[in-house]
Design a protein around this motif. Structure first.
Motif, PDB file in Angstrom:
ATOM      1  N   LEU A  56      62.959  96.730  81.538  1.00  0.00           N
ATOM      2  CA  LEU A  56      62.809  95.686  82.399  1.00  0.00           C
ATOM      3  C   LEU A  56      61.636  94.880  82.031  1.00  0.00           C
ATOM      4  CD1 LEU A  56      64.078  97.445  85.766  1.00  0.00           C
ATOM      5  CD2 LEU A  56      65.208  96.242  84.478  1.00  0.00           C
ATOM      6  N   THR A  57      61.891  93.368  82.388  1.00  0.00           N
ATOM      7  CA  THR A  57      60.635  92.382  82.305  1.00  0.00           C
ATOM      8  C   THR A  57      59.759  92.567  83.539  1.00  0.00           C
ATOM      9  OG1 THR A  57      61.928  90.695  83.224  1.00  0.00           O
ATOM     10  CG2 THR A  57      61.853  90.918  80.952  1.00  0.00           C
ATOM     11  N   PRO A  58      58.675  92.416  83.518  1.00  0.00           N
ATOM     12  CA  PRO A  58      57.657  92.354  84.951  1.00  0.00           C
ATOM     13  C   PRO A  58      58.343  91.444  85.645  1.00  0.00           C
ATOM     14  CG  PRO A  58      56.332  92.470  82.925  1.00  0.00           C
ATOM     15  CD  PRO A  58      57.697  92.221  82.538  1.00  0.00           C
ATOM     16  N   GLN A  59      58.791  90.301  85.779  1.00  0.00           N
ATOM     17  CA  GLN A  59      59.229  89.290  86.596  1.00  0.00           C
ATOM     18  C   GLN A  59      60.596  89.804  87.107  1.00  0.00           C
ATOM     19  OE1 GLN A  59      60.713  85.720  84.757  1.00  0.00           O
ATOM     20  NE2 GLN A  59      60.197  84.604  86.554  1.00  0.00           N
ATOM     21  N   SER A  60      61.246  90.730  86.677  1.00  0.00           N
ATOM     22  CA  SER A  60      62.672  91.215  87.198  1.00  0.00           C
ATOM     23  C   SER A  60      62.285  92.079  88.450  1.00  0.00           C
ATOM     24  CB  SER A  60      63.244  92.242  86.085  1.00  0.00           C
ATOM     25  OG  SER A  60      63.530  91.757  85.163  1.00  0.00           O
ATOM     26  N   ALA A 396      67.008  88.201  91.397  1.00  0.00           N
ATOM     27  CA  ALA A 396      66.251  89.522  91.150  1.00  0.00           C
ATOM     28  C   ALA A 396      67.547  90.472  90.441  1.00  0.00           C
ATOM     29  CB  ALA A 396      65.689  90.042  92.129  1.00  0.00           C
ATOM     30  N   LYS A 397      68.602  90.560  91.304  1.00  0.00           N
ATOM     31  CA  LYS A 397      69.811  91.472  90.998  1.00  0.00           C
ATOM     32  C   LYS A 397      70.263  90.657  89.320  1.00  0.00           C
ATOM     33  CE  LYS A 397      71.209  92.717  95.601  1.00  0.00           C
ATOM     34  NZ  LYS A 397      72.210  92.535  96.599  1.00  0.00           N
ATOM     35  N   THR A 398      70.417  89.650  89.018  1.00  0.00           N
ATOM     36  CA  THR A 398      70.837  89.179  87.858  1.00  0.00           C
ATOM     37  C   THR A 398      69.855  89.691  86.863  1.00  0.00           C
ATOM     38  OG1 THR A 398      71.934  87.219  89.107  1.00  0.00           O
ATOM     39  CG2 THR A 398      71.729  87.024  86.592  1.00  0.00           C
ATOM     40  N   ARG A 399      68.564  89.297  87.152  1.00  0.00           N
ATOM     41  CA  ARG A 399      67.598  89.614  85.993  1.00  0.00           C
ATOM     42  C   ARG A 399      67.605  90.981  85.797  1.00  0.00           C
ATOM     43  NH1 ARG A 399      63.322  85.924  88.587  1.00  0.00           N
ATOM     44  NH2 ARG A 399      63.435  84.122  87.484  1.00  0.00           N
ATOM     45  N   MET A 401      70.154  93.306  86.000  1.00  0.00           N
ATOM     46  CA  MET A 401      71.294  93.740  85.409  1.00  0.00           C
ATOM     47  C   MET A 401      71.479  93.157  84.232  1.00  0.00           C
ATOM     48  SD  MET A 401      74.173  95.261  85.806  1.00  0.00           S
ATOM     49  CE  MET A 401      74.173  95.905  87.553  1.00  0.00           C
ATOM     50  N   THR A 402      70.906  91.878  83.870  1.00  0.00           N
ATOM     51  CA  THR A 402      70.908  91.250  82.486  1.00  0.00           C
ATOM     52  C   THR A 402      70.106  92.506  81.673  1.00  0.00           C
ATOM     53  OG1 THR A 402      71.395  89.311  83.446  1.00  0.00           O
ATOM     54  CG2 THR A 402      70.603  89.487  81.300  1.00  0.00           C
ATOM     55  N   ASN A 403      68.929  92.771  82.210  1.00  0.00           N
ATOM     56  CA  ASN A 403      67.810  93.273  81.391  1.00  0.00           C
ATOM     57  C   ASN A 403      68.411  94.893  80.925  1.00  0.00           C
ATOM     58  OD1 ASN A 403      64.600  92.750  82.720  1.00  0.00           O
ATOM     59  ND2 ASN A 403      65.896  91.709  81.499  1.00  0.00           N
ATOM     60  N   TRP A 404      69.383  95.347  81.940  1.00  0.00           N
ATOM     61  CA  TRP A 404      70.027  96.699  81.733  1.00  0.00           C
ATOM     62  C   TRP A 404      71.101  96.537  80.542  1.00  0.00           C
ATOM     63  CZ3 TRP A 404      70.439  98.282  87.654  1.00  0.00           C
ATOM     64  CH2 TRP A 404      69.397  98.852  88.048  1.00  0.00           C
ATOM     65  N   LEU A 405      71.663  95.745  80.830  1.00  0.00           N
ATOM     66  CA  LEU A 405      72.837  95.524  79.643  1.00  0.00           C
ATOM     67  C   LEU A 405      72.177  95.049  78.556  1.00  0.00           C
ATOM     68  CD1 LEU A 405      75.386  93.370  82.001  1.00  0.00           C
ATOM     69  CD2 LEU A 405      75.538  95.750  81.277  1.00  0.00           C
ATOM     70  N   LEU A 406      71.151  94.354  78.313  1.00  0.00           N
ATOM     71  CA  LEU A 406      70.672  94.070  76.996  1.00  0.00           C
ATOM     72  C   LEU A 406      70.064  95.137  76.237  1.00  0.00           C
ATOM     73  CD1 LEU A 406      69.885  91.613  74.899  1.00  0.00           C
ATOM     74  CD2 LEU A 406      67.623  91.411  76.152  1.00  0.00           C
ATOM     75  N   ASN A 407      69.435  96.017  77.155  1.00  0.00           N
ATOM     76  CA  ASN A 407      68.868  97.206  76.589  1.00  0.00           C
ATOM     77  C   ASN A 407      69.887  98.158  76.167  1.00  0.00           C
ATOM     78  OD1 ASN A 407      67.571 100.241  77.609  1.00  0.00           O
ATOM     79  ND2 ASN A 407      66.050  98.980  76.488  1.00  0.00           N
ATOM     80  N   ALA A 408      70.894  98.357  76.934  1.00  0.00           N
ATOM     81  CA  ALA A 408      71.934  99.271  76.714  1.00  0.00           C
ATOM     82  C   ALA A 408      72.849  98.855  75.155  1.00  0.00           C
ATOM     83  CB  ALA A 408      73.081  99.418  77.718  1.00  0.00           C
TER      84      ALA A 408
END
Length: 453
Positions: A56-60, A396-399, A401-408
């Motif tokens: 996750l990014t810090p901003q998330s 925050a939820k969008t960030r 979830m997007t981070n999790w999907l991108l990492n996966a």
């Protein structure tokens, strides 16, 4: 009639929940609410290990207070460094280092906690914390830097010390930190031509005889098995005896070549507690079951800084310093504050713990929601679902979830930003524990205000 002045100290789970409920239930014509916090965000602390690992990014996990509030509550950018309960004044050090006196009619103390340390030689000078957003971002840079430097080194002793990492604390924070960072280095080492994956060693140390005892024996052993299968050496019943710049000595006599010690061995109440000249229990403010502070008019305390009686367990139990309790205490304090303003009786706080979720990275997790023991992918779905739903804003939820999907899909990245590159950035560099006043100093600061009145 003058509006009642309500001052909330701290923008953690407890403080923010209290402010939000007060805003919903009270009219601006009736009260003036202010929030004291150094940062205009609420840190979602349970996801810090994923920030350290770059998932996750810090901003998330820094949820904007200006998005989640109704814009009614002004934020005083600083930290409370003392409270005079008799004069009803809070002493605040702004982020500019200006010290101001803030009068109040009612104050809600939710200053949270700091990293708990012990008198271990070298710990404060060489240990790293995992309590703040800056620390998580720094640790990520630091760990990747150790890989970079080890890859460039031809000195086997230097390489060995850079590739061993020690995490102290077998609770929720330490276990997740070790698991997430081990996964990062395991994936990163494939990009380093001179490094052998077997050279990288992670150690998880705890003086307790069990890993995460709050999970119960069965799930605790499951978590232990997952960590050991992934190559993390878990040492229980062991602590740290000495910390040096290039080695860590354990109480069982082992000396580990190591330049990275991450300390997550518990928390202590904010030093603000010591400025009140009030009764404490194990460093936390003693409060009644309705979370009022005895012999302090208009003062409520909750969260990590207060020894709130755990009526669900009974006896002399106090609520553990968890986000789950802090959220619900914040709501109850808001309701009790409103009741106090309206001359109604206050209610006691009662809540039964709903369980624990532990995300170990990838598909590894153990969870115990409502007493149901889960492991593997089902536990991971529950863990991430809980954290995602607990985030305050849709942004925050969008960030997250997007981070999790991108990492996966894309996997980890190994970018080092250079954050605090020339700073030692050790345990005391981020929490500013030397900023607080003594009770006598607090009274001196507020005396001038009383003289003018």
């Amino acid at each position: 009639m003058a509006r009642s002045r309500i001052l909330v100290v701290g923008a953690g789970f407890a403080g923010v929940e209290c402010v939000r409920r007060l805003e919903r239930k009270l009219s601006p014509a009736d009260v003036e609410i202010s929030l004291v916090t150094p940062f205009s965000y609420q840190l979602y602390l349970p996801l810090l290990p994923q920030v350290a690992a770059g998932v996750l990014t810090p901003q998330s996990v820094a949820v904007s207070l200006r998005r989640s509030a109704k814009h009614r509550t002004p934020i005083i950018p600083g930290g409370a460094i003392g409270v005079d309960t008799k004069a009803k004044v809070c002493v605040i050090r702004k982020i500019t280092d200006e010290i101001v006196n803030q009068p109040y009619d009612h104050i809600v103390l939710a200053p949270g906690s700091i990293t708990r340390t012990f008198d271990i030689p070298g710990l404060v000078e060489h240990g790293r914390g995992m309590k703040t957003l800056a620390e998580a971002a720094y640790i990520r840079d630091h760990v990747i830097a150790q890989l970079d430097l080890a890859d460039a080194s031809h000195d086997e002793a230097e390489r060995a010390s850079r590739l061993q990492f020690v995490v102290v604390g077998g609770g929720y924070a330490g276990t997740e930190t070790a698991a997430c960072l081990q996964r990062l280095t395991e994936n990163a080492v494939k990009r380093y031509p001179r490094l052998n994956p077997e050279q990288i060693k992670w150690h998880l140390i705890d003086i307790a005889p069990k890993l995460m005892p709050e999970l119960g024996d069965k799930l605790g052993l499951a978590a232990l098995e997952i960590l050991r299968k992934r190559g993390i050496e878990v040492s229980l019943g062991v602590s740290v005896a000495d910390v040096g710049p290039e080695k860590v000595t354990l109480t069982d006599g082992r000396v580990l070549p190591c330049r990275t010690l991450i300390w997550t061995a518990g928390v202590a109440a904010s030093p603000l507690v010591g400025t009140l000249d009030a009764e404490t229990a194990r460093g936390r403010l003693v409060v009644r079951p309705d979370m009022t502070v005895p012999n302090a008019d208009g003062v409520f305390a909750l969260g990590d800084a207060a020894a709130v009686p755990d009526l669900a367990k009974g006896d002399d139990a106090v609520c553990p310093p968890t986000a789950q309790h802090a959220l619900r205490q914040g709501r109850k304090v808001a309701d009790n504050l409103i009741a106090q303003l309206q001359g109604r009786p206050l209610e006691r706080y009662v809540h039964k713990d709903l369980g624990l979720v532990v995300d170990l990275g990838g598909k590894d997790a153990v969870s115990k929601p409502f007493g149901i023991e889960l492991r593997g992918l089902p536990a991971q779905i529950v863990a991430r679902g809980y954290h995602w739903s607990a985030l305050r804003t849709q942004v925050a939820k969008t960030r997250v979830m997007t981070n999790w999907l991108l990492n996966a899909v894309a996997g980890d990245d190994f970018v080092r930003t250079g954050f605090q590159m020339r700073s030692p950035s050790t345990l005391r560099d981020f929490e500013h524990t030397d900023a607080y006043l003594t009770p006598e100093q607090v009274r001196e600061h507020t005396a001038s205000l009383r003289a003018r009145a």
